[in-house]
Scaffold this motif. Sequence first.
Motif, PDB file in Angstrom:
ATOM      1  N   VAL A 137      -7.468   1.192   7.744  1.00 32.57           N
ATOM      2  CA  VAL A 137      -6.459   2.103   7.202  1.00 32.57           C
ATOM      3  C   VAL A 137      -6.724   3.531   7.660  1.00 32.57           C
ATOM      4  CG1 VAL A 137      -5.402   2.953   5.077  1.00 32.57           C
ATOM      5  CG2 VAL A 137      -6.368   0.665   5.150  1.00 32.57           C
ATOM      6  N   VAL A 138      -5.647   4.234   7.982  1.00 30.11           N
ATOM      7  CA  VAL A 138      -5.760   5.681   8.166  1.00 30.11           C
ATOM      8  C   VAL A 138      -4.911   6.339   7.078  1.00 30.11           C
ATOM      9  CG1 VAL A 138      -3.946   5.673   9.949  1.00 30.11           C
ATOM     10  CG2 VAL A 138      -5.456   7.641   9.727  1.00 30.11           C
ATOM     11  N   ILE A 139      -5.516   7.305   6.379  1.00 29.55           N
ATOM     12  CA  ILE A 139      -4.808   8.009   5.311  1.00 29.55           C
ATOM     13  C   ILE A 139      -4.453   9.402   5.810  1.00 29.55           C
ATOM     14  CG2 ILE A 139      -4.860   8.768   2.906  1.00 29.55           C
ATOM     15  CD1 ILE A 139      -7.149   6.823   2.421  1.00 29.55           C
TER      16      ILE A 139
ATOM     17  N   VAL B 109       0.866  -1.183   0.000  1.00 31.18           N
ATOM     18  CA  VAL B 109       0.000   0.000   0.000  1.00 31.18           C
ATOM     19  C   VAL B 109       0.906   1.237   0.000  1.00 31.18           C
ATOM     20  CG1 VAL B 109      -1.966   1.123   1.104  1.00 31.18           C
ATOM     21  CG2 VAL B 109      -1.650  -1.333   1.347  1.00 31.18           C
ATOM     22  N   PRO B 110       1.458   1.567  -1.165  1.00 29.60           N
ATOM     23  CA  PRO B 110       2.446   2.652  -1.203  1.00 29.60           C
ATOM     24  C   PRO B 110       1.782   4.030  -1.076  1.00 29.60           C
ATOM     25  CG  PRO B 110       2.000   1.868  -3.416  1.00 29.60           C
ATOM     26  CD  PRO B 110       1.210   0.984  -2.489  1.00 29.60           C
ATOM     27  N   ASP B 111       2.620   5.009  -0.680  1.00 31.35           N
ATOM     28  CA  ASP B 111       2.146   6.394  -0.625  1.00 31.35           C
ATOM     29  C   ASP B 111       1.744   6.861  -2.023  1.00 31.35           C
ATOM     30  OD1 ASP B 111       2.888   6.223   1.970  1.00 31.35           O
ATOM     31  OD2 ASP B 111       4.601   7.595   1.826  1.00 31.35           O
ATOM     32  N   ILE B 112       0.830   7.803  -2.069  1.00 27.44           N
ATOM     33  CA  ILE B 112       0.420   8.404  -3.342  1.00 27.44           C
ATOM     34  C   ILE B 112       0.895   9.854  -3.342  1.00 27.44           C
ATOM     35  CG2 ILE B 112      -1.578   9.171  -4.694  1.00 27.44           C
ATOM     36  CD1 ILE B 112      -3.023   6.650  -3.802  1.00 27.44           C
ATOM     37  N   PHE B 113       1.578  10.246  -4.418  1.00 29.40           N
ATOM     38  CA  PHE B 113       2.165  11.591  -4.480  1.00 29.40           C
ATOM     39  C   PHE B 113       1.353  12.488  -5.410  1.00 29.40           C
ATOM     40  CE2 PHE B 113       5.465   8.718  -3.137  1.00 29.40           C
ATOM     41  CZ  PHE B 113       5.967   9.377  -2.030  1.00 29.40           C
ATOM     42  N   PHE B 114       1.409  13.787  -5.119  1.00 27.80           N
ATOM     43  CA  PHE B 114       0.563  14.746  -5.832  1.00 27.80           C
ATOM     44  C   PHE B 114       1.392  15.851  -6.463  1.00 27.80           C
ATOM     45  CE2 PHE B 114      -2.183  12.719  -2.816  1.00 27.80           C
ATOM     46  CZ  PHE B 114      -3.389  12.604  -3.485  1.00 27.80           C
ATOM     47  N   ASP B 115       0.802  16.441  -7.507  1.00 23.36           N
ATOM     48  CA  ASP B 115       1.401  17.634  -8.088  1.00 23.36           C
ATOM     49  C   ASP B 115       1.213  18.795  -7.121  1.00 23.36           C
ATOM     50  OD1 ASP B 115       2.282  16.445 -10.360  1.00 23.36           O
ATOM     51  OD2 ASP B 115       0.523  16.980 -11.569  1.00 23.36           O
ATOM     52  N   TYR B 116       1.987  19.822  -7.384  1.00 25.65           N
ATOM     53  CA  TYR B 116       1.986  21.032  -6.608  1.00 25.65           C
ATOM     54  C   TYR B 116       0.587  21.665  -6.587  1.00 25.65           C
ATOM     55  CZ  TYR B 116       2.378  26.072  -7.184  1.00 25.65           C
ATOM     56  OH  TYR B 116       2.162  27.399  -7.157  1.00 25.65           O
TER      57      TYR B 116
ATOM     58  N   GLN C 178      -0.476   9.381   2.703  1.00 22.41           N
ATOM     59  CA  GLN C 178       0.294   8.268   3.256  1.00 22.41           C
ATOM     60  C   GLN C 178      -0.642   7.317   3.981  1.00 22.41           C
ATOM     61  OE1 GLN C 178       3.887   9.242   5.493  1.00 22.41           O
ATOM     62  NE2 GLN C 178       3.313   7.675   6.995  1.00 22.41           N
ATOM     63  N   PHE C 179      -0.519   6.022   3.655  1.00 22.24           N
ATOM     64  CA  PHE C 179      -1.382   5.009   4.265  1.00 22.24           C
ATOM     65  C   PHE C 179      -0.686   4.390   5.468  1.00 22.24           C
ATOM     66  CE2 PHE C 179      -2.328   5.263  -0.226  1.00 22.24           C
ATOM     67  CZ  PHE C 179      -3.709   5.326  -0.237  1.00 22.24           C
ATOM     68  N   SER C 180      -1.426   4.168   6.537  1.00 24.86           N
ATOM     69  CA  SER C 180      -0.891   3.457   7.696  1.00 24.86           C
ATOM     70  C   SER C 180      -1.976   2.519   8.195  1.00 24.86           C
ATOM     71  CB  SER C 180      -0.520   4.414   8.830  1.00 24.86           C
ATOM     72  OG  SER C 180       0.312   5.433   8.361  1.00 24.86           O
ATOM     73  N   ILE C 181      -1.532   1.465   8.923  1.00 26.27           N
ATOM     74  CA  ILE C 181      -2.504   0.580   9.553  1.00 26.27           C
ATOM     75  C   ILE C 181      -3.135   1.330  10.720  1.00 26.27           C
ATOM     76  CG2 ILE C 181      -2.809  -1.591  10.802  1.00 26.27           C
ATOM     77  CD1 ILE C 181      -0.416  -2.699   9.223  1.00 26.27           C
ATOM     78  N   ASP C 182      -4.455   1.340  10.780  1.00 30.76           N
ATOM     79  CA  ASP C 182      -5.184   2.050  11.838  1.00 30.76           C
ATOM     80  C   ASP C 182      -5.364   1.087  13.001  1.00 30.76           C
ATOM     81  OD1 ASP C 182      -6.561   3.921  13.214  1.00 30.76           O
ATOM     82  OD2 ASP C 182      -8.326   3.927  11.917  1.00 30.76           O
ATOM     83  N   ARG C 183      -4.564   1.246  14.055  1.00 33.33           N
ATOM     84  CA  ARG C 183      -4.634   0.302  15.170  1.00 33.33           C
ATOM     85  C   ARG C 183      -5.476   0.866  16.304  1.00 33.33           C
ATOM     86  NH1 ARG C 183       0.875  -0.401  13.399  1.00 33.33           N
ATOM     87  NH2 ARG C 183       1.059  -2.511  12.588  1.00 33.33           N
TER      88      ARG C 183
END
Lengths: 463, 256
Positions: free
Chosen positions: B184-186, B149-156, B251-256
């Motif tokens: 998931v927490v984004i 579950v990779p990070d997603i990047f954005f344009d400026y 950024q994705f992280s496991i929501d514990r």
Amino acid sequence: METMDRSTRTASPSRLFRFLGAVLTLLLAALLAPAGSHAAQDQVVTGTNQGVSSIRIAIPNFKPLAEDAQTGTLKTVFDRTLFSDLQNAGMFDVVSKSLIPPGTPGAPSEMRAAAYAAAPANASFVGFGSLGVVGGRLVVNGFVFDTKNAQFPQVLAKQYSEEPGEEMARQVAHRFADEIIRTLGGGTAGIAETKIFYVHAAGGNKEIWEMDYDGENQHAVTHLGTISLSPRISPDNTRLAFASLGKSGFQIRMYSLVLNRTVAFPEVGGTNISPAWSPDGKQIAYSSSRTGDPEIWVSDPSGAEPRRLTSFRGPDASPVFNARSGAQIAWISGRTGLPQLYIMNADGSGVQQMTDGGYATSPSWSPNGQAIAFAWNRKYGPGAPGGQDIYVMEIATKKWIQLTSDSGTCDFPSWSPDGRHIVYACSPNGNTERSRIWTMLANGTQRHAITGTGSDMPNWSWK
Amino acid sequence: MKIAVIPPQYRSAARSVAMLSLGALMLAGCHHKTTVAPAAPAPPTPAPTASLTAEPLAVDLGQSVVLNWRTTDATSVSIDGLGPVAVNGTQTVTPSSSTNFHLVAKGDGGTAEANVRVTVRVPAAPATPEPSNTTTDDASADKVFHQNVPDIFFDYDSYTLRPEGVSAAQKAAAYLTAHPEIKVVIGGYCDERGSAEYNLALGENRANSAKTALVNDGVSASRIRVVSFGKEKQFCSEATESCYQQNRRAQFSIDR
């Protein structure tokens, strides 16, 4: 300006304001010149304190009422604060102390006003008096004389009796300065007793701090151990709204300055930030993304009866009420791309876009309701030169003037309650850790830093 | 407000006059050190501040960690084990065991300290084999999660998914569909430019764009929580486009 038409007991202030009205018209004409706004902007220099239009006042050091060491210390603090307050006020030409006639008048009988009217002081008014610790109390007698009125020179007489202490000596000087400003300034209250709330960064956290308007007396208000942003003081100085990072993201928080603790404010979903008070203190507006998209919402100060005002996809943030009428809201929206300044009626109708380019943020509505100060990077973009500066726009005409330049990234302008000053923050790169808080007159002159680094997001109290 | 319009040819002259009168003011101030205050009292020398971060905070033995530190109002800065260092900087280190990095910043206004702990995972001895996905081993679970579950990047100044962001979201959705127990927490993040308030709203839009992509690919919205950090939690702090890009992300992280 509100004060323009009011009669004053001295001729010079009202003449001053009439003159100011005339030159404002000149400025607007310059802005409209066909040469293009860039060239016109570069040629405009503004100033309330130039030439003969400000009131020349002399402030000799106060006379000690006692010989003890405490009187000496408190008098030093008082003399310095009073002089600085009048210099900061933006309506006086304060006579340099080196030009003041010899002698230390402490009472009306000791005042030789003619000596102050003559060169080199050339003062129209003189503020003087005595100070001492007498019977365990700090006693201050303050007077203002009109040097041109030989028969009835006394304009103002005040006596203060307070607990002695340096903080109190400063506060008494602020009060006397505000009396002088109210008396000679056409009825507009001074700002020497006002406060500035701001964000202070240390150790990775950001807390809300408070200081006097001149940067003295800096101290923490919150101790939450997280990131708190966007402090906004209520019009009656009793409550502080701000946004704070918790487990579920940023939420609006409310701090009671009466109880000295946070009070309940309901948490809702999404990011909730940038609160703003209506001038009657009965509503707050803020940005909430409870629907999944950041929009401007309004509720009462307890968070009850929330209602949404905007409904365009994209970021909407930083609302601020018309500080005079409460009937309009200015805010920042990214609905067309880069963030722009908009205004609407307080019920969400009548949306108007005010800027049409660059990157505009952080509006603050002037106390007279006629202008908005905001931060603007007119050449914003990847690799683009130029900083973010403070601007003021007249709402009726959308004409603007630039107040700062070459100061890095400046943001978060906030008007003083008398509308004569603006507080703001500048940093080299937009980071709070390196940001300082500055004040200036509302025409961009007399800029000076009032904090060290780590201070950001200032908010000037309403009174 | 009084406004004077100064023709261009007189502007430099006007500026010199302003400088001169400023100089005169300062001279006058010198005669009366104790009684004539400048317009603003000079703030006392501020105490230094220091922050120290490590990325990542946990590594396997032999992997390297990037230390990043910033200080203000410091004249000398040192980090235990590394010796004297620049007041702001970045350094890659490869600790052989879990290490507390301790930074001391000294300045005219005092001393500030900052700490960061880097955990080094030493491979478990073969005699005590443990399944790698035990619930206590959050770090390795995070590693597997981030690979899938990779990070997603954005344009400026944008919250629209780029083509590679769309494919990253599809990969993430496939993994989350296969692992329905994970919540998931984004986090929505922005680079350091622009206004703090606006960036919090923009970060919310970025995180929600990522959430919408997952939901469209079949992940239940009830498993996803969104938090915007705006520009308040910077991954890196250099004023470069590569750093700005790393900060402009969901950024994705496991929501514990």
